[in-house]
Design an enzyme around this catalytic site. Structure first.
Site, PDB file in Angstrom:
ATOM      1  CG  HIS A 130     -56.675  40.448 -81.730  1.00  0.00           C
ATOM      2  ND1 HIS A 130     -56.948  39.096 -82.786  1.00  0.00           N
ATOM      3  CD2 HIS A 130     -55.544  40.007 -81.410  1.00  0.00           C
ATOM      4  CE1 HIS A 130     -55.437  38.879 -83.014  1.00  0.00           C
ATOM      5  NE2 HIS A 130     -55.085  38.872 -82.042  1.00  0.00           N
ATOM      6  CG  ASP A 165     -49.200  38.948 -83.477  1.00  0.00           C
ATOM      7  OD1 ASP A 165     -49.067  39.153 -83.163  1.00  0.00           O
ATOM      8  OD2 ASP A 165     -50.316  37.574 -82.828  1.00  0.00           O
TER       9      ASP A 165
HETATM   10 ZN   LIG Z   1     -50.646  37.221 -81.082  1.00  0.00          ZN
END
Ligand SMILES: [Zn+2]
Length: 369
Positions: A130, A165
């Site tokens: 991220h 994820d």
């Molecule tokens: Zn995650």
């Protein structure tokens, strides 16, 4: 002779701490490492190497100089309140935050090179999908994945990047949205609420990269059988058609049914079949990094299972005594490494919505036509 499997790990990781109450606890890395050791998954020919902090010129291939300066200040204890996404609840400023993040990048960077020697490499500390060029986001400060993928791209290599994820790999998608060299596949929860909100089915890349960014949005409460079916529909044909030079997997395990941050219902059964299949199907260079996972014992169990397959080892079904003592304190009532079978829904039942999504991807990806 096959090159030795390599685990990248340093006990330095647990000197850092996101702080009380933060869901990301670096102690999980030590727990996973100790479990692997106790299960005899790290003995020769497996090698263990320590990561080194990445130098600044490597960081600058993705990150902005003023952001790196801010991180350096944060490292020295300057309070930052929200600037560059730092000092927030998600991305706290803690002692050593810059050193920690440079270690993460260094480990994945070095790991990619070691993988190119024909190895299987796992760097559990990596996986910060991220982190943005000029901003910390979603517990991630520096993007070890984008930095390493860019290096592989510059070398002219084709990479299959597979991200399991439970959160969408927003910064990775953005960085390679125009690249047909980095084929991105992401399985993630997508319900209009979960962070980061990107990762729609229709986001399939642009320009030359059109059709090389595959998102499979998952509904809440998606179970093993559904994801395993989707995996089989996508990954074997993509490996076959794309013929990557290297496989890059992000192994966030926050899709597990007991994870406190997400609403997927995966068990060790999915992760085990996933690892077994990839390990038997793919014999080229393979770099794996960690990612999310907020239930410590589950993270350790699942990463140990995946590593066992990567390293070509057998896993006993019982957890070792030493680990069990810690696991019980963390609320796990063991004694098994795997979740008890029979937990998931009806085998073979795949929601029609998921079938439709796979069909859409197949129709719009040149490799699946
Ligand atoms: Zn995650």
């Amino acid at each position: 002779m096959e090159p030795q499997p390599l685990l990248i790990y340093t006990p330095r990781y647990i000197q850092f701490d996101y702080g009380r109450g933060h869901p990301l606890r670096l102690y999980r890395l030590k727990l996973a490492y100790e479990l692997m050791k106790d299960l005899n998954l790290l003995s020769p020919p497996v090698k263990v190497e320590e990561p080194q902090e990445a130098p600044q010129d490597i960081l600058l291939t993705f990150h902005k100089p003023d952001y790196l300066k801010a991180l350096e200040k944060a490292d020295q204890g300057y309070p930052l309140q929200g600037d560059y996404g730092l000092g927030t609840k998600d991305n706290p400023v803690f002692p050593g935050v810059y050193s920690f993040s440079k270690l993460v990048v260094g480990g994945t960077w070095r790991g990619s090179y070691r993988a190119l020697e024909g190895r299987r490499v796992f760097h559990m500390g990596g996986g910060m999908h991220h982190a943005q060029p000029g901003e910390a986001e979603g517990f991630c400060y520096l993007n070890d994945i984008v930095i390493s993928l860019s290096e592989l791209e510059k070398k002219g290599l084709k990479v299959l990047y597979l991200d399991i994820d439970a959160h969408h790999c927003n910064a990775v998608q953005e960085a390679f949205y125009h690249s047909p060299q980095i084929l991105i596949v992401s399985f993630h929860q997508y319900d209009g609420e979960i962070y980061p909100g990107t990762g729609a089915l229709e986001e399939m890349g642009e320009g030359e990269g059109k059709g090389y960014n595959l998102n499979l949005p998952l509904d809440r409460y998606t179970e093993d059988e559904t994801l395993w079916w989707a995996y089989q529909e996508l990954i074997p044909p993509l490996l076959e058609a794309f013929q990557p030079d290297i496989l890059f997997t992000q192994l966030g395990v926050d899709g597990h049914k007991d994870d406190p941050l997400t609403s997927l219902l995966l068990t060790t059964g999915f992760y085990e079949r996933f690892a077994q299949d990839l390990a038997s199907r793919w014999h080229g260079p393979w770099i794996a990094v960690g990612g999310g996972g907020y239930d410590l014992v589950n993270v350790a169990r699942i990463w140990a299972i995946i590593w066992a397959y990567m390293a070509g080892r057998k896993i006993p079904d019982q957890l070792p005594e030493s680990f069990l003592r810690v696991a019980i304190m963390e609320g796990y009532d063991g004694p098994f490494i795997q979740d008890l079978p029979g937990w998931t829904g009806i085998p073979g039942h795949v929601p029609p919505e998921t079938r439709k999504r796979i069909k859409f991807l197949a129709n719009n990806c040149p490799l699946l036509k």
